[in-house]
Design a protein around this motif. Structure first.
Motif, short mmCIF file in Angstrom:
data_model
loop_
_atom_site.label_atom_id
_atom_site.label_comp_id
_atom_site.label_asym_id
_atom_site.label_seq_id
_atom_site.Cartn_x
_atom_site.Cartn_y
_atom_site.Cartn_z
N GLU A 1 -95.53 39.19 -43.55
CA GLU A 1 -96.17 40.39 -44.09
C GLU A 1 -95.22 41.19 -44.97
OE1 GLU A 1 -97.52 42.27 -40.54
OE2 GLU A 1 -99.05 40.73 -40.15
N SER A 2 -93.95 41.26 -44.58
CA SER A 2 -92.99 42.02 -45.38
C SER A 2 -92.72 41.32 -46.71
CB SER A 2 -91.69 42.24 -44.61
OG SER A 2 -91.05 41.01 -44.29
N ALA B 1 -94.83 36.95 -38.03
CA ALA B 1 -95.81 37.78 -38.72
C ALA B 1 -95.13 38.87 -39.54
CB ALA B 1 -96.77 38.40 -37.71
N GLU B 2 -94.08 39.47 -38.98
CA GLU B 2 -93.38 40.54 -39.70
C GLU B 2 -92.70 40.00 -40.95
OE1 GLU B 2 -89.97 43.99 -39.05
OE2 GLU B 2 -90.60 42.75 -37.36
N ALA C 1 -94.96 39.43 -48.29
CA ALA C 1 -96.17 39.61 -49.09
C ALA C 1 -96.20 40.98 -49.76
CB ALA C 1 -97.40 39.41 -48.22
N ARG C 2 -95.56 41.97 -49.14
CA ARG C 2 -95.51 43.31 -49.74
C ARG C 2 -94.49 43.40 -50.88
NH1 ARG C 2 -95.66 44.87 -44.20
NH2 ARG C 2 -93.41 45.29 -44.20
N THR D 1 -99.73 35.01 -46.91
CA THR D 1 -99.29 35.60 -45.64
C THR D 1 -99.63 34.70 -44.47
OG1 THR D 1 -99.70 37.79 -46.60
CG2 THR D 1 -99.38 37.69 -44.22
N GLU D 2 -100.82 34.14 -44.49
CA GLU D 2 -101.24 33.29 -43.37
C GLU D 2 -100.42 32.01 -43.31
OE1 GLU D 2 -103.91 30.36 -41.30
OE2 GLU D 2 -103.94 30.47 -43.46
N GLY E 1 -96.69 32.91 -42.39
CA GLY E 1 -96.62 33.33 -40.99
C GLY E 1 -96.81 32.19 -40.03
#
Length: 226
Positions: A100-101, A96-97, A103-104, A200-201, A204
């Motif tokens: 998410e990172s 997940a990290e 995607a940012r 992201t999904e 991940g």
């Protein structure tokens, strides 16, 4: 920006930094595919013929930016504390990290998605070698981050996870950026909307499944490529 001819090594280095910084700023406004040498030369107030005195090509500029964005991403990940729990729970948290990172960091994702098809073309052998050495150094740093979160992993498992993260990012990023026509189709037809990619999904989930599989096979370790 009003440039005069660079006459010293420091002036030439400053000119090169300005070109790279301008290209990096352009990537916050447009995708890699739309960044042209013509527009870059206009923004730095240099003729296109003069830019090549400081940078080899558009693709060489983008490769160098990719290397920098990778270093920044890994530095961010290096500052995060490992999760607690079972290997599966820590693996899910790491997946997940990572997703998410990424995607940012849309510029990094766009550069990764263009690396094999655009960035690694129209460059010299010397530039290609320099880039691959930088990429290998980044990969070693990322492997160290992954093994800090998942000490159950050997170098091979961590390497495989890095490779999977890179490839799934390269594939998922453009698919998660639909054209205006596709956006309209998703909004109009619920059946079509179900096919829309959530970056992201997808990243991940793919990384979580990859980690679970690698944990299950941790005693079956081929040698790490060198």
């Amino acid at each position: 920006m009003n440039f005069k001819r660079a006459r010293t090594d420091e002036q030439r280095a400053e000119r090169r930094r300005a070109i790279l910084a301008t290209a990096d700023e352009m990537l916050t406004e447009m995708p890699v595919a739309k960044l042209s040498f013509n527009e870059l030369s206009r923004r730095v107030c240099l003729a296109k013929a003069n830019i090549v005195r400081y940078v080899e090509s558009r693709e060489a500029v983008l490769l160098e930016l990719l290397d920098g964005h990778l270093r920044d991403w890994i530095a961010e990940l290096s500052g995060s504390a490992p999760a607690e729990g079972t290997p599966r729970e820590r693996g899910d948290a790491l997946a997940a990290e990572l997703a998410e990172s990424l995607a940012r960091r849309p510029v990094l994702c766009d550069l990764i998605s263009s690396q094999a098809t655009v960035l690694e073309h129209n460059v010299s052998t010397e530039t290609a070698i320099e880039h691959k050495h930088a990429l290998f150094g980044a990969m070693e740093s990322l492997i160290a981050v992954i093994r800090r979160h998942l000490p159950e992993f050997g170098e091979r498992e961590a390497y495989d996870l890095v490779a999977t993260a890179t490839l799934v990012t390269a594939a998922a990023w453009p698919h998660s950026r639909p054209s205006e026509a596709m956006k309209a189709a998703y909004e109009r037809d619920p059946a079509v909307a179900a096919m829309r990619v959530d970056f992201t999904e997808l990243v991940g989930r793919t990384l979580a499944v990859t980690i679970s599989g690698l944990l299950a096979r941790e005693h079956d370790r081929p040698a790490m490529p060198r």
